[in-house]
Design an enzyme around this catalytic site. Structure first.
Site, short mmCIF file in Angstrom:
data_model
loop_
_atom_site.label_atom_id
_atom_site.label_comp_id
_atom_site.label_asym_id
_atom_site.label_seq_id
_atom_site.Cartn_x
_atom_site.Cartn_y
_atom_site.Cartn_z
N GLU A 113 -14.48 -57.49 1.53
CA GLU A 113 -14.69 -56.12 1.06
C GLU A 113 -15.93 -55.95 0.19
O GLU A 113 -16.54 -54.90 0.18
CB GLU A 113 -13.46 -55.66 0.28
CG GLU A 113 -12.33 -55.28 1.20
CD GLU A 113 -10.98 -55.26 0.48
OE1 GLU A 113 -10.21 -56.20 0.68
OE2 GLU A 113 -10.72 -54.33 -0.27
N ASP B 57 -8.50 -57.99 1.19
CA ASP B 57 -7.45 -58.36 0.24
C ASP B 57 -6.05 -58.34 0.87
O ASP B 57 -5.78 -57.59 1.80
CB ASP B 57 -7.42 -57.39 -0.95
CG ASP B 57 -8.70 -57.47 -1.76
OD1 ASP B 57 -9.43 -58.46 -1.60
OD2 ASP B 57 -8.96 -56.53 -2.52
N ASP C 294 -3.26 -56.87 0.23
CA ASP C 294 -2.37 -55.82 -0.25
C ASP C 294 -2.43 -54.69 0.77
O ASP C 294 -3.09 -54.80 1.80
CB ASP C 294 -2.74 -55.38 -1.67
CG ASP C 294 -4.16 -54.84 -1.77
OD1 ASP C 294 -4.80 -54.61 -0.72
OD2 ASP C 294 -4.65 -54.67 -2.90
N GLU D 28 -3.85 -51.74 0.84
CA GLU D 28 -5.16 -51.19 1.18
C GLU D 28 -6.00 -52.21 1.94
O GLU D 28 -6.73 -51.85 2.87
CB GLU D 28 -5.89 -50.73 -0.09
CG GLU D 28 -5.20 -49.60 -0.85
CD GLU D 28 -5.09 -48.29 -0.07
OE1 GLU D 28 -5.97 -47.99 0.76
OE2 GLU D 28 -4.11 -47.55 -0.29
N TYR E 19 -13.33 -60.78 -10.16
CA TYR E 19 -13.23 -59.39 -9.78
C TYR E 19 -12.58 -58.53 -10.86
O TYR E 19 -11.59 -58.93 -11.48
CB TYR E 19 -12.41 -59.29 -8.50
CG TYR E 19 -12.55 -57.96 -7.83
CD1 TYR E 19 -13.80 -57.53 -7.44
CD2 TYR E 19 -11.45 -57.15 -7.62
CE1 TYR E 19 -13.95 -56.31 -6.84
CE2 TYR E 19 -11.59 -55.93 -7.02
CZ TYR E 19 -12.85 -55.51 -6.64
OH TYR E 19 -12.99 -54.29 -6.06
N ARG F 263 -11.38 -55.29 -10.72
CA ARG F 263 -10.34 -54.30 -10.45
C ARG F 263 -9.08 -55.04 -10.01
O ARG F 263 -8.90 -55.35 -8.84
CB ARG F 263 -10.81 -53.30 -9.38
CG ARG F 263 -11.90 -52.37 -9.90
CD ARG F 263 -12.26 -51.32 -8.90
NE ARG F 263 -13.26 -51.81 -7.94
CZ ARG F 263 -14.58 -51.65 -8.06
NH1 ARG F 263 -15.07 -51.01 -9.10
NH2 ARG F 263 -15.39 -52.13 -7.17
N HIS G 93 -5.59 -60.05 -6.58
CA HIS G 93 -6.66 -60.82 -7.22
C HIS G 93 -6.12 -61.58 -8.41
O HIS G 93 -4.99 -61.41 -8.81
CB HIS G 93 -7.77 -59.87 -7.70
CG HIS G 93 -8.38 -59.08 -6.60
ND1 HIS G 93 -8.00 -57.79 -6.32
CD2 HIS G 93 -9.32 -59.41 -5.70
CE1 HIS G 93 -8.70 -57.36 -5.30
NE2 HIS G 93 -9.51 -58.31 -4.90
#
Length: 774
Positions: A9, A82, A84, A86, A287, A289, A332
């Site tokens: 991403e 990732d 998850d 999203e 990371y 976020r 993360h």
DNA sequence: CAGTGAGCGAGCTTCCGCTTGACTT
């Protein structure tokens, strides 16, 4: 031609991973989501089972074209977004948008960016989890339907361009309700008694602060107590020692980083994220976020090694923290320095300060508890039954406190500083230096700051790490809330003092309620919240997100079909929208202030097309009504008739200069003076209703001076100018602006230098100024 | 962009979540 294409991403992540994989792997980034619902017709075919209509997001066409080309050439495409909801959706959208063939597409996930984690992931590929993708589609469609049906309702019933949504509307509600609590709050007065004593031993005397644990409800009782004390002796009744410990806070998540950076560095949440992004891109931190407090094994061992080396083995304690955040997805790690042996990093002051905070927090989280000894001393008063309490604290072993201590929002607690007590003995006499009984008032709940609002939203499970900062910006941009400039009020309070046997009283004052930078609702924010609560209490419910999250989980687990869930939600919701569209009155927030003493016409305060305003006269009357916008800091709820009348005095001519009128008025950007067709904003200290001709001229001249200084250099070639802008000197050329290299002195630039700078910046990327940001 | 607020009414606004960039009142 490359055998393997890996898509992640973020470009910074791509860079790191590429190093771990051999030359057979090309790692590219999708820059987040690549497709989204179409803007028109809500992007959802409601009558067709809520079928989403996706299109490549604006600005992502280039990325898609490039990835398509690379994917075609590659033997295998590895989708490594990732793990998850999203992330899974991003993988799916990529496979759709790039037309990837299933047989040459692999989905992989890894939680740590280390060589072993990544090679392990490559060994264990899987397919795309369609159920998880469905859960994301449900989330996306629900948000779209809520946002794109509620917003137009607000345009009709309140004011154009407003917005509503699952997250932002609840955020505003929190602020509105907190303000109501504050307004309704009745402070409770009581008297707090504190005393300063001294004790003596052979060599010296020590001062000791003590307090009465309970307060007196009336002034009379406090005074009586002081009178008793005036005739009293004091003696230590009891000394109690208890061991205590303090443990470090977990490493940073997005939310806790935003809170601590606000408290310790006074950063706004936006600034924190911007600086963190820079540190991330330069490879200094992981990371930024994230909702996880997890540290990788590598990080844990690095921490242990570093702590042992720098402070000694007894300071190290390996810990894993469980995430407490509701709905945390843990894709993360926590936010930590990439290399814990790097004690400082960053290329700007802000970067260095934020890095320092992150480094300390991470290291501290892997350090031993601090052990303390807490001492409580009870002091007898011979003529009264109450006992004073003195508290002390000794740090026996500092542990993590050597490095870091988390700050708190409530300053009240800071007052209770516990120092070190001198050696004392039971029965020992104490001597009073002075005693005070101060009238204290209970405080209303505090207004939210940006950071404390983020914390509250996180506690409620509303919003995600990537949206906290944007949400806070949105509700301010829509003018639902603003950063406060409440000056506070002077509040009188009573103080009684006992010193050298004399009792005296004083009337003192203190400032109360003053807030700077705290979030306060506007009239629009309050009215919109009230309207939404009346008609959509379900969506405004603080548990709405938690409730739908549960349903998304069911979809992800294959227990529910996503469009069935949406259908169940949408039918009654849409009915409410239709019903409200038809029956709800327009929200004006109208308040009759009184009558105009001159004309006898009614004066109202209400919401207009451009925000809160006052109005003289009704529109049915023969003479047209007159209007004036409210100033900043004025509110429909509190504006008085006198203040309203003041607003109708503009525009007013304050004098003449160079044979033309100086006209003072109040516009969209505040008070200004107009002269010869030019506008000059008034300064903060200028009151537009009393400003003099002389001052107005001063402002006009000041503006002219600035105008003259704007031109640092002009050339024969009129297209090129060196100008002084808000961010320092820059080169203007045909409506475009160019940065001047750091070491260059702006006034020494020649025409050739400028041309060179323009040409060189042109080779990087052509930049067209967009009228509006998407 | 700087006093608008009805009138004719076109065409516009808007969500949340994932990313970074390139910019100047």
């Amino acid at each position: 031609m490359v055998k393997n294409l890996v898509i992640v991403e973020s470009p910074a992540k791509a860079k790191t991973i590429e190093k771990f994989l051999g030359k057979d792997y090309l790692v590219k980034s999708s820059y987040g989501h690549v497709r989204d619902l179409a803007k028109k017709n809500q992007g959802v075919e409601i009558d067709n089972g809520f079928k989403p209509v996706y299109e490549i997001s604006s600005g992502k066409k280039k990325v898609i074209t490039e990835l398509k080309k690379l994917a075609k050439e590659a033997e295998t495409v590895w989708l490594a977004s990732d793990e998850d909801r999203e992330g899974e959706a991003i993988a799916w959208h990529l496979s759709e948008a790039l037309n990837l063939k299933p047989e040459k597409t692999q989905r992989i996930v890894f939680h740590e960016i280390t060589k072993t984690a990544i090679t392990e992931a490559i060994k264990n590929p899987r397919g795309i989890d369609e159920k998880l993708v469905d859960a994301q589609q449900a989330r996306r469609v629900l948000d779209r339907l809520v946002g794109f049906e509620l917003s137009p309702l607000l345009w009709r019933k309140v004011k154009p361009s407003l917005s509503a949504g699952r997250v932002q509307s609840v955020a505003v509600r929190l602020i509105v309700e907190r303000e109501q609590e504050i307004k309704a709050f009745k402070p409770d007065a009581s008297f707090k008694v504190s005393a300063l004593f001294y004790v003596e031993d052979k060599e010296r005397t020590y001062e000791i602060k003590a307090e009465l644990p309970s307060r007196f409800s009336t002034e009379e009782k406090a005074k009586t107590f002081l009178e008793q004390c005036a005739a009293s002796e004091y003696r230590i009744a009891d000394i109690e020692k208890k061991p205590g410990k303090k443990s470090p806070a977990p490493p940073f998540t997005t939310s806790t980083l935003q809170q601590e950076a606000a408290r310790k560095l006074s950063f706004s949440v936006t600034k924190t994220m911007l600086i963190a992004q820079q540190l991330y891109e330069s490879g200094n931190i992981t990371y930024m976020r994230t909702d996880s407090t997890n540290l990788s094994k590598l990080a844990l061992s690095m921490a242990k090694e570093e702590i042992t080396r720098a402070y000694g083995e007894e300071y190290s304690k390996t810990r894993q923290f469980a995430s407490k955040a509701k709905g945390a997805q843990e894709a993360h790690e926590a936010i930590r320095p990439t290399y814990l042996n790097k004690h400082a990093a960053g290329s700007s002051n802000d970067q260095r300060r934020l890095y320092d905070l992150i480094w300390k927090r991470t290291i501290a989280s892997q350090m031993s508890d601090a052990s303390l000894e807490r001492t409580t001393v009870k002091i007898d008063v011979s003529k009264a039954k109450e006992q004073f309490i003195a508290k002390g604290e000794i740090i026996k072993f500092d542990g993590f406190l050597k490095v870091y201590f988390e700050s708190r929002d409530d300053e009240e607690d800071a007052e209770e500083q516990k120092g070190v007590l001198p050696p004392l003995q039971k029965g020992q006499p104490m001597f009073l230096i002075e005693m005070e009984a101060l009238q204290r008032f209970s405080a209303p709940p505090p207004r939210y700051t940006e950071a404390s609002l983020v914390k509250k939203l996180e506690d409620l499970g509303i919003g995600r790490p990537s949206t906290y900062a944007p949400t806070i910006s949105t509700i301010q941009k829509r003018q639902y809330v603003e950063k406060g400039i409440d000056e506070g009020k002077e509040r009188p309070f009573k103080a009684w003092k006992l010193k050298q046997g004399e009792i005296s009283s004083q009337n003192r004052t203190e400032k109360t309620g003053a807030t700077k930078g705290k979030l306060i609702p506007t009239d629009i924010g309050s009215l919109v919240t009230q309207f939404l609560l009346e008609n959509f209490d379900n969506i405004m419910d603080y548990n709405f997100t938690a409730k739908v999250e549960k349903e998304f989980d069911e979809i992800a687990n294959g227990l529910t079909e996503w469009n069935r869930m949406i259908k169940t939600f949408y039918k009654p919701f849409h009915e409410r929208v239709e019903n409200s569209m038809e029956t709800s009155e327009k929200v004006k927030g109208e308040r009759l202030l009184g009558k105009d003493p001159k004309s006898g016409r009614n004066i109202y305060a209400r919401i207009g097309r451009y925000g809160p305003m006052v109005q003289i006269g009704d529109k049915e009357e023969e003479e047209k009504p007159r209007f004036a916008s409210l100033r900043k800091n004025q509110s429909i709820e509190t504006i008085t008739l006198e203040e309203a009348l003041e607003l109708f005095k503009f525009p007013r001519t304050v004098g003449t200069y160079e044979e033309e009128d100086l006209i003072v008025s109040i516009g969209r950007f505040g008070p200004y003076v107009k002269h010869k067709g030019k506008f000059v904003s008034l300064k903060k200290e200028d009151d537009p209703s009393v400003i003099t001709e002389q001052r107005a001229i001063e402002l006009v001249e000041e503006k002219r001076e600035k105008e003259r200084n704007k031109y640092i250099k002009t050339f024969d070639d009129e297209d090129i100018q060196v100008l002084n802008g808000r961010w320092g000197p820059y080169i203007a050329h045909k409506k475009k602006n160019y940065k001047i290299p750091k070491e260059t002195e702006a006034k020494d630039l020649s025409l050739e230098d400028c041309k060179k700078i323009i040409k060189e910046s042109g080779t990087k990327k052509k930049t067209t100024r967009k009228k509006k940001s998407k």
